[in-house]
Each structure stands twice: as C-alpha cells, then as structure tokens.
Design a protein around this motif. Structure first.
Motif, PDB file in Angstrom:
ATOM      1  N   ARG A 108       0.806  -1.222   0.000  1.00  0.00           N
ATOM      2  CA  ARG A 108       0.000   0.000   0.000  1.00  0.00           C
ATOM      3  C   ARG A 108       0.839   1.271   0.000  1.00  0.00           C
ATOM      4  NH1 ARG A 108      -4.645  -0.441   4.347  1.00  0.00           N
ATOM      5  NH2 ARG A 108      -4.968   1.674   3.567  1.00  0.00           N
ATOM      6  N   THR A 109       2.070   1.186   0.467  1.00  0.00           N
ATOM      7  CA  THR A 109       2.915   2.383   0.542  1.00  0.00           C
ATOM      8  C   THR A 109       4.015   2.413  -0.512  1.00  0.00           C
ATOM      9  OG1 THR A 109       4.340   1.331   2.198  1.00  0.00           O
ATOM     10  CG2 THR A 109       2.507   2.696   3.007  1.00  0.00           C
ATOM     11  N   GLY A 110       4.233   1.296  -1.181  1.00  0.00           N
ATOM     12  CA  GLY A 110       5.276   1.254  -2.207  1.00  0.00           C
ATOM     13  C   GLY A 110       6.678   1.153  -1.654  1.00  0.00           C
ATOM     14  N   VAL A 111       6.822   0.718  -0.417  1.00  0.00           N
ATOM     15  CA  VAL A 111       8.148   0.518   0.157  1.00  0.00           C
ATOM     16  C   VAL A 111       8.363  -0.972   0.383  1.00  0.00           C
ATOM     17  CG1 VAL A 111       8.140   2.779   1.287  1.00  0.00           C
ATOM     18  CG2 VAL A 111       7.456   0.767   2.569  1.00  0.00           C
ATOM     19  N   THR A 112       9.594  -1.354   0.542  1.00  0.00           N
ATOM     20  CA  THR A 112       9.899  -2.766   0.760  1.00  0.00           C
ATOM     21  C   THR A 112       9.657  -3.145   2.221  1.00  0.00           C
ATOM     22  OG1 THR A 112      12.209  -2.339   1.318  1.00  0.00           O
ATOM     23  CG2 THR A 112      11.687  -2.689  -1.030  1.00  0.00           C
ATOM     24  N   THR A 113       9.489  -4.412   2.446  1.00  0.00           N
ATOM     25  CA  THR A 113       9.354  -4.872   3.830  1.00  0.00           C
ATOM     26  C   THR A 113      10.653  -4.608   4.593  1.00  0.00           C
ATOM     27  OG1 THR A 113       9.972  -7.129   3.189  1.00  0.00           O
ATOM     28  CG2 THR A 113       7.613  -6.618   3.308  1.00  0.00           C
ATOM     29  N   ARG A 114      11.747  -4.670   3.889  1.00  0.00           N
ATOM     30  CA  ARG A 114      13.041  -4.363   4.518  1.00  0.00           C
ATOM     31  C   ARG A 114      13.064  -2.919   5.014  1.00  0.00           C
ATOM     32  NH1 ARG A 114      19.027  -5.175   1.825  1.00  0.00           N
ATOM     33  NH2 ARG A 114      20.160  -4.295   3.582  1.00  0.00           N
ATOM     34  N   ALA A 115      12.543  -1.992   4.195  1.00  0.00           N
ATOM     35  CA  ALA A 115      12.494  -0.589   4.604  1.00  0.00           C
ATOM     36  C   ALA A 115      11.595  -0.419   5.827  1.00  0.00           C
ATOM     37  CB  ALA A 115      11.998   0.285   3.458  1.00  0.00           C
ATOM     38  N   LEU A 116      10.487  -1.128   5.852  1.00  0.00           N
ATOM     39  CA  LEU A 116       9.590  -1.032   7.011  1.00  0.00           C
ATOM     40  C   LEU A 116      10.275  -1.524   8.277  1.00  0.00           C
ATOM     41  CD1 LEU A 116       6.251  -2.202   5.370  1.00  0.00           C
ATOM     42  CD2 LEU A 116       6.935   0.140   5.960  1.00  0.00           C
ATOM     43  N   LEU A 172      10.945   4.980  13.912  1.00  0.00           N
ATOM     44  CA  LEU A 172      10.059   5.805  13.094  1.00  0.00           C
ATOM     45  C   LEU A 172       8.677   5.185  12.966  1.00  0.00           C
ATOM     46  CD1 LEU A 172      12.539   6.613  10.181  1.00  0.00           C
ATOM     47  CD2 LEU A 172      12.003   8.015  12.186  1.00  0.00           C
ATOM     48  N   LEU A 173       8.578   3.917  13.268  1.00  0.00           N
ATOM     49  CA  LEU A 173       7.359   3.160  13.061  1.00  0.00           C
ATOM     50  C   LEU A 173       7.282   2.095  14.143  1.00  0.00           C
ATOM     51  CD1 LEU A 173       5.014   2.600  10.999  1.00  0.00           C
ATOM     52  CD2 LEU A 173       6.583   1.020   9.870  1.00  0.00           C
ATOM     53  N   THR A 174       6.073   1.799  14.576  1.00  0.00           N
ATOM     54  CA  THR A 174       5.902   0.736  15.564  1.00  0.00           C
ATOM     55  C   THR A 174       4.866  -0.260  15.052  1.00  0.00           C
ATOM     56  OG1 THR A 174       4.201   1.979  16.739  1.00  0.00           O
ATOM     57  CG2 THR A 174       6.459   2.214  17.526  1.00  0.00           C
ATOM     58  N   SER A 175       4.999  -1.471  15.530  1.00  0.00           N
ATOM     59  CA  SER A 175       4.035  -2.514  15.190  1.00  0.00           C
ATOM     60  C   SER A 175       3.759  -3.320  16.438  1.00  0.00           C
ATOM     61  CB  SER A 175       4.580  -3.419  14.088  1.00  0.00           C
ATOM     62  OG  SER A 175       5.695  -4.154  14.561  1.00  0.00           O
ATOM     63  N   GLU A 176       2.691  -4.061  16.370  1.00  0.00           N
ATOM     64  CA  GLU A 176       2.413  -5.032  17.417  1.00  0.00           C
ATOM     65  C   GLU A 176       2.724  -6.402  16.833  1.00  0.00           C
ATOM     66  OE1 GLU A 176      -1.256  -4.666  19.445  1.00  0.00           O
ATOM     67  OE2 GLU A 176      -1.058  -2.502  19.664  1.00  0.00           O
ATOM     68  N   ARG A 177       3.055  -7.332  17.708  1.00  0.00           N
ATOM     69  CA  ARG A 177       3.392  -8.674  17.246  1.00  0.00           C
ATOM     70  C   ARG A 177       2.277  -9.644  17.611  1.00  0.00           C
ATOM     71  NH1 ARG A 177       8.593  -9.682  15.035  1.00  0.00           N
ATOM     72  NH2 ARG A 177       9.649  -7.685  15.009  1.00  0.00           N
ATOM     73  N   SER A 178       1.998 -10.519  16.676  1.00  0.00           N
ATOM     74  CA  SER A 178       1.032 -11.587  16.949  1.00  0.00           C
ATOM     75  C   SER A 178       1.719 -12.654  17.790  1.00  0.00           C
ATOM     76  CB  SER A 178       0.534 -12.188  15.628  1.00  0.00           C
ATOM     77  OG  SER A 178       1.590 -12.908  15.000  1.00  0.00           O
ATOM     78  N   GLY A 179       0.963 -13.622  18.227  1.00  0.00           N
ATOM     79  CA  GLY A 179       1.533 -14.717  19.009  1.00  0.00           C
ATOM     80  C   GLY A 179       2.629 -15.456  18.261  1.00  0.00           C
ATOM     81  N   SER A 180       2.522 -15.473  16.934  1.00  0.00           N
ATOM     82  CA  SER A 180       3.542 -16.148  16.128  1.00  0.00           C
ATOM     83  C   SER A 180       4.666 -15.207  15.702  1.00  0.00           C
ATOM     84  CB  SER A 180       2.892 -16.773  14.893  1.00  0.00           C
ATOM     85  OG  SER A 180       2.311 -15.768  14.083  1.00  0.00           O
ATOM     86  N   ASP A 184      -0.315   6.491   6.348  1.00  0.00           N
ATOM     87  CA  ASP A 184      -0.004   7.925   6.310  1.00  0.00           C
ATOM     88  C   ASP A 184       1.350   8.213   6.941  1.00  0.00           C
ATOM     89  OD1 ASP A 184      -2.307   8.696   4.969  1.00  0.00           O
ATOM     90  OD2 ASP A 184      -3.435   8.982   6.831  1.00  0.00           O
ATOM     91  N   ARG A 185       1.682   7.501   7.981  1.00  0.00           N
ATOM     92  CA  ARG A 185       2.972   7.703   8.642  1.00  0.00           C
ATOM     93  C   ARG A 185       4.123   7.385   7.689  1.00  0.00           C
ATOM     94  NH1 ARG A 185       5.099   9.324  12.982  1.00  0.00           N
ATOM     95  NH2 ARG A 185       6.954   8.395  13.852  1.00  0.00           N
ATOM     96  N   ILE A 186       4.007   6.284   6.953  1.00  0.00           N
ATOM     97  CA  ILE A 186       5.045   5.926   5.982  1.00  0.00           C
ATOM     98  C   ILE A 186       5.160   7.002   4.914  1.00  0.00           C
ATOM     99  CG2 ILE A 186       5.733   4.263   4.198  1.00  0.00           C
ATOM    100  CD1 ILE A 186       6.086   3.325   7.138  1.00  0.00           C
ATOM    101  N   ARG A 187       4.048   7.507   4.450  1.00  0.00           N
ATOM    102  CA  ARG A 187       4.088   8.581   3.440  1.00  0.00           C
ATOM    103  C   ARG A 187       4.818   9.809   3.976  1.00  0.00           C
ATOM    104  NH1 ARG A 187      -1.996   7.244   1.788  1.00  0.00           N
ATOM    105  NH2 ARG A 187      -1.524   5.599   0.286  1.00  0.00           N
ATOM    106  N   LEU A 188       4.544  10.172   5.222  1.00  0.00           N
ATOM    107  CA  LEU A 188       5.242  11.307   5.832  1.00  0.00           C
ATOM    108  C   LEU A 188       6.733  11.023   5.956  1.00  0.00           C
ATOM    109  CD1 LEU A 188       5.323  14.027   7.298  1.00  0.00           C
ATOM    110  CD2 LEU A 188       4.741  12.805   9.416  1.00  0.00           C
ATOM    111  N   ILE A 189       7.085   9.843   6.422  1.00  0.00           N
ATOM    112  CA  ILE A 189       8.496   9.476   6.564  1.00  0.00           C
ATOM    113  C   ILE A 189       9.204   9.574   5.217  1.00  0.00           C
ATOM    114  CG2 ILE A 189      10.052   7.518   7.012  1.00  0.00           C
ATOM    115  CD1 ILE A 189       7.985   6.647   9.196  1.00  0.00           C
ATOM    116  N   ARG A 190       8.591   9.056   4.180  1.00  0.00           N
ATOM    117  CA  ARG A 190       9.210   9.093   2.846  1.00  0.00           C
ATOM    118  C   ARG A 190       9.358  10.521   2.333  1.00  0.00           C
ATOM    119  NH1 ARG A 190       9.718   4.614  -0.434  1.00  0.00           N
ATOM    120  NH2 ARG A 190       8.970   5.830  -2.181  1.00  0.00           N
ATOM    121  N   GLN A 191       8.378  11.367   2.597  1.00  0.00           N
ATOM    122  CA  GLN A 191       8.475  12.772   2.189  1.00  0.00           C
ATOM    123  C   GLN A 191       9.623  13.461   2.914  1.00  0.00           C
ATOM    124  OE1 GLN A 191       4.472  13.986   3.135  1.00  0.00           O
ATOM    125  NE2 GLN A 191       3.902  14.070   0.975  1.00  0.00           N
ATOM    126  N   LEU A 192       9.756  13.197   4.196  1.00  0.00           N
ATOM    127  CA  LEU A 192      10.831  13.827   4.969  1.00  0.00           C
ATOM    128  C   LEU A 192      12.196  13.302   4.550  1.00  0.00           C
ATOM    129  CD1 LEU A 192       9.078  13.961   8.456  1.00  0.00           C
ATOM    130  CD2 LEU A 192       9.445  15.851   6.853  1.00  0.00           C
TER     131      LEU A 192
END
Length: 126
Positions: free
Chosen positions: A9-17, A25-33, A44-52
C-alpha cells in the motif's frame, strides 16, 4: 495489517519497514507467532516518513520531528525545530529554483547557437 500489505500500500519494501522500526520511526504489534501488525494510520505515517527522507532529513531528525504525530503532544522546542527544518527546505527550494533558472539561460543560449551559429554567451555558464 501485516507487513506485506503495508509495503504494498505504501510502495516501500518490507526491509524498509523493518528499518523504520529499528530507527523508531514506526511501531508494530506482534502476533503470538511473531508477525508484525500495523494500524491503518501506518500508511499515512510511511508517506510522511518518505516525504521527509526525500527532503533530505535523517532518520534521527525524522524521529525527533514526528514525535507529536505518535503521542499527539507538541512542545515549544519541537515547534522551533519544525520551523527550522521548514526554513532549511525553503532555502533549498530557492537554491534549486536559481539553479533551474540558470540552466534555462544556458539552454536558451545553446538553442540560439544551434539556430544562428552565434557562440553561446560565456557568462551564461559562470
């Protein structure tokens, strides 16, 4: 959403994320696995990060400047830093516009030379 969907959806690689997470710059939650899950607002956060990043800011500066996006709180210091970054960008834009105008002058001289054979002005490139 999972990391692959956010990447798509953002056009960035999973490596970049993953890098964005390493740089706070970004946070995630982890599933049990152990799978990363991101909220809808991450797009939107990724879009802002890429613009900056595109504007030339470092990951450290981006992390500092976007803290109010994460926690919703601004400080006078943050506001001052944001204004300084904006002023830096304004200067950079002005420099680029002057360079573009100078290049337009060189192009005009070269075009004239091709039509008329009159040498390009020497001061057009200095």
């Amino acid at each position: 959403m999972r990391i692959g969907e956010l990447a798509r959806r953002t056009g960035v690689t999973t490596r970049a994320l993953r890098y964005y997470e390493e740089q706070d710059l970004l946070t995630s939650e982890r599933s049990g696995s152990g799978q990363r899950h991101y909220p809808e607002g991450a797009v939107d956060r990724i879009r802002l990060i890429r613009q900056l990043y595109a504007a030339g800011l470092s990951s450290k500066a981006i992390a500092e400047l976007t803290s109010c996006v994460i926690d919703g709180k601004a400080t006078p210091e943050l506001l001052q830093r944001l204004a300084e970054e904006r002023d830096h960008l304004d200067r950079h834009i002005a420099d680029l516009a002057r360079t573009r105008d100078r290049l337009d002058s060189v192009i005009a001289g070269a075009s004239s030379n091709m039509r008329t054979g009159i040498p390009c002005r020497r001061d057009a490139t200095t």
